[in-house]
Design a protein around this motif. Sequence first.
Motif, PDB file in Angstrom:
ATOM      1  N   TYR A 290       0.820  -1.219   0.000  1.00 37.29           N
ATOM      2  CA  TYR A 290       0.000   0.000   0.000  1.00 37.29           C
ATOM      3  C   TYR A 290       0.851   1.264   0.000  1.00 37.29           C
ATOM      4  CZ  TYR A 290      -4.290  -2.483  -0.197  1.00 37.29           C
ATOM      5  OH  TYR A 290      -5.308  -3.271  -0.663  1.00 37.29           O
ATOM      6  N   ALA A 291       2.050   1.190   0.550  1.00 38.56           N
ATOM      7  CA  ALA A 291       2.982   2.306   0.410  1.00 38.56           C
ATOM      8  C   ALA A 291       3.388   2.444  -1.055  1.00 38.56           C
ATOM      9  CB  ALA A 291       4.212   2.085   1.284  1.00 38.56           C
ATOM     10  N   VAL A 292       3.576   1.310  -1.731  1.00 37.68           N
ATOM     11  CA  VAL A 292       3.929   1.322  -3.155  1.00 37.68           C
ATOM     12  C   VAL A 292       2.770   1.868  -3.984  1.00 37.68           C
ATOM     13  CG1 VAL A 292       4.492  -0.129  -5.149  1.00 37.68           C
ATOM     14  CG2 VAL A 292       5.640  -0.513  -2.961  1.00 37.68           C
ATOM     15  N   LEU A 293       1.536   1.533  -3.619  1.00 39.84           N
ATOM     16  CA  LEU A 293       0.371   2.066  -4.338  1.00 39.84           C
ATOM     17  C   LEU A 293       0.366   3.592  -4.282  1.00 39.84           C
ATOM     18  CD1 LEU A 293      -2.346   1.506  -5.821  1.00 39.84           C
ATOM     19  CD2 LEU A 293      -3.440   1.542  -3.563  1.00 39.84           C
ATOM     20  N   GLU A 294       0.626   4.147  -3.112  1.00 44.45           N
ATOM     21  CA  GLU A 294       0.674   5.611  -2.982  1.00 44.45           C
ATOM     22  C   GLU A 294       1.824   6.192  -3.803  1.00 44.45           C
ATOM     23  OE1 GLU A 294      -1.657   7.355  -1.487  1.00 44.45           O
ATOM     24  OE2 GLU A 294      -2.693   5.510  -0.883  1.00 44.45           O
ATOM     25  N   GLU A 295       2.946   5.502  -3.795  1.00 42.69           N
ATOM     26  CA  GLU A 295       4.109   5.943  -4.578  1.00 42.69           C
ATOM     27  C   GLU A 295       3.792   5.949  -6.075  1.00 42.69           C
ATOM     28  OE1 GLU A 295       7.478   3.254  -6.324  1.00 42.69           O
ATOM     29  OE2 GLU A 295       7.775   3.454  -4.157  1.00 42.69           O
TER      30      GLU A 295
ATOM     31  N   SER B  52       0.797   6.171  -7.452  1.00 45.85           N
ATOM     32  CA  SER B  52      -0.172   7.239  -7.694  1.00 45.85           C
ATOM     33  C   SER B  52       0.539   8.585  -7.808  1.00 45.85           C
ATOM     34  CB  SER B  52      -1.199   7.282  -6.561  1.00 45.85           C
ATOM     35  OG  SER B  52      -2.022   8.425  -6.659  1.00 45.85           O
ATOM     36  N   ALA B  53       1.465   8.844  -6.899  1.00 44.34           N
ATOM     37  CA  ALA B  53       2.199  10.113  -6.920  1.00 44.34           C
ATOM     38  C   ALA B  53       3.031  10.240  -8.193  1.00 44.34           C
ATOM     39  CB  ALA B  53       3.100  10.216  -5.690  1.00 44.34           C
ATOM     40  N   TYR B  54       3.595   9.109  -8.648  1.00 47.77           N
ATOM     41  CA  TYR B  54       4.404   9.146  -9.866  1.00 47.77           C
ATOM     42  C   TYR B  54       3.558   9.492 -11.092  1.00 47.77           C
ATOM     43  CZ  TYR B  54       6.862   7.613 -13.982  1.00 47.77           C
ATOM     44  OH  TYR B  54       7.406   7.578 -15.239  1.00 47.77           O
ATOM     45  N   VAL B  55       2.386   8.856 -11.223  1.00 47.41           N
ATOM     46  CA  VAL B  55       1.511   9.159 -12.353  1.00 47.41           C
ATOM     47  C   VAL B  55       1.091  10.628 -12.312  1.00 47.41           C
ATOM     48  CG1 VAL B  55      -0.721   8.663 -13.422  1.00 47.41           C
ATOM     49  CG2 VAL B  55       0.694   6.782 -12.599  1.00 47.41           C
ATOM     50  N   GLN B  56       0.813  11.119 -11.121  1.00 52.31           N
ATOM     51  CA  GLN B  56       0.459  12.531 -10.991  1.00 52.31           C
ATOM     52  C   GLN B  56       1.598  13.433 -11.456  1.00 52.31           C
ATOM     53  OE1 GLN B  56      -1.475  13.649  -7.181  1.00 52.31           O
ATOM     54  NE2 GLN B  56      -1.580  11.450  -6.782  1.00 52.31           N
ATOM     55  N   SER B  57       2.833  13.023 -11.172  1.00 53.89           N
ATOM     56  CA  SER B  57       3.980  13.853 -11.585  1.00 53.89           C
ATOM     57  C   SER B  57       4.052  13.966 -13.105  1.00 53.89           C
ATOM     58  CB  SER B  57       5.281  13.270 -11.036  1.00 53.89           C
ATOM     59  OG  SER B  57       5.698  12.104 -11.749  1.00 53.89           O
ATOM     60  N   LEU B  58       3.643  12.923 -13.816  1.00 54.89           N
ATOM     61  CA  LEU B  58       3.628  12.977 -15.283  1.00 54.89           C
ATOM     62  C   LEU B  58       2.594  13.992 -15.768  1.00 54.89           C
ATOM     63  CD1 LEU B  58       3.783   9.152 -16.170  1.00 54.89           C
ATOM     64  CD2 LEU B  58       5.673  10.789 -16.135  1.00 54.89           C
ATOM     65  N   LEU B  59       1.438  13.980 -15.143  1.00 59.69           N
ATOM     66  CA  LEU B  59       0.385  14.927 -15.523  1.00 59.69           C
ATOM     67  C   LEU B  59       0.805  16.362 -15.222  1.00 59.69           C
ATOM     68  CD1 LEU B  59      -2.709  12.905 -14.245  1.00 59.69           C
ATOM     69  CD2 LEU B  59      -1.928  13.144 -16.608  1.00 59.69           C
TER      70      LEU B  59
END
Length: 423
Positions: free
Chosen positions: A298-303, A305-312
Amino acid sequence: MLQISYIRENRDEVVRRLSVRNFTEIELVDDVIRLDEEIRSTKSKSEYISSEANAAAKQIGELMRQGKREEAEAIKAKSGTYKEQVKTLHEKLNELEHVFQQKIILLPNLPHENVPTGKSADDNEIVLTYGEKTLLSEKALPHWELATKYDIIDFELGVKVSGAGFPIYKGKGARLQRALINFFLDQASEQGYREVQVPVLINGDSGYGTGQLPDKEGQMYQVEADDLYLIPTAEVPVTNMYRDRILKEEDFPIKNTAYTPCFRREAGSYGAHVRGLNRLHQFDKVELVQLVHPDNSYAVLEEMSAYVQSLLQKLELPYRVLRLCGGDMGFTSAMTYDMEVWSGAQKRWLEVSSVSNFETFQSNRLKARFKGKDGKMHLVHTLNGSALALPRIVACLLEENQRDQGIKVPDALVPYTGFEWID
């Protein structure tokens, strides 16, 4: 696939968590438990009779060596039915296991405790919203009209060649596609993902391993002559690289990224909401897949999510993040975040990525395991995410960046496109 040991030991908890998905076929849970009990009972009977048969055979042999033929014959006559009994029990066991397998695969994954209860997309939880919606003029065009105006995507030509949902990208449109793919792959590599190139055709075992079969066969293109399927996402071949593997705990996290075309029949899709690039039968996508220790998923899931957001953010697109409710989640997911980008011309949010934690649901099917520090075998947790799917990203890039002089390319993409404007 859920683990029968967990279902058996936590029946009420399983029912409660499935109710978050609006899953009402509780009798299926009880059928699985009952069948498991029958299977274990039948195995026990078979093993007992087999041991009795083996003991009788040894006793007969010993009596024969001692010359006690009559006693040996009496035991032999008594044990004569053992072989037939074992055969009958084996046949019953095979039938029970077949029925059990057909039923347990109908149970979806259990939602995580943080997944909101709900029936549809209307019940999804908005986690955050980023950026300001672009204020476009009243003359702003939707992407399908921009594509025609600048001659970069030809929908009608795609219909001629293949059919609806197969656009042809031309000139700067094709170069924009290639630029996005390379940009996403490079960004993933910088984040420690290993790039892999995988087949776009898979066998049935691979479809079963990640949960596309038997749940989504109606949405997949099948090559019947060879019994193969066109992939709906790179998640399927990438995750199946680890089918029937025993992994090393010290290798976690295992991170792969892949670009592939993706194929989805999208049966029954029609209407204005699927116009242009909004929903296609063939599209390009860069996928992220991770296999991780269960303690960290679940820590990886948040990581992720944050990475995909950084692309946007690098593409300068306003977006929001949703935590999907139980009724809107995929069959295999325990928790999913959707990223949606604002389409100024269409005046609505468009999903561009899903990032999901499957926990052990896929790895139980795949038999992807690792040996823990306790010396026991454990199932890995699998996660995947789109980073990113191109069609709706392209749609929003065109719409959000339209100006009087043309379409402005985001600065992050200019080194990849070789041009700043589509005009």
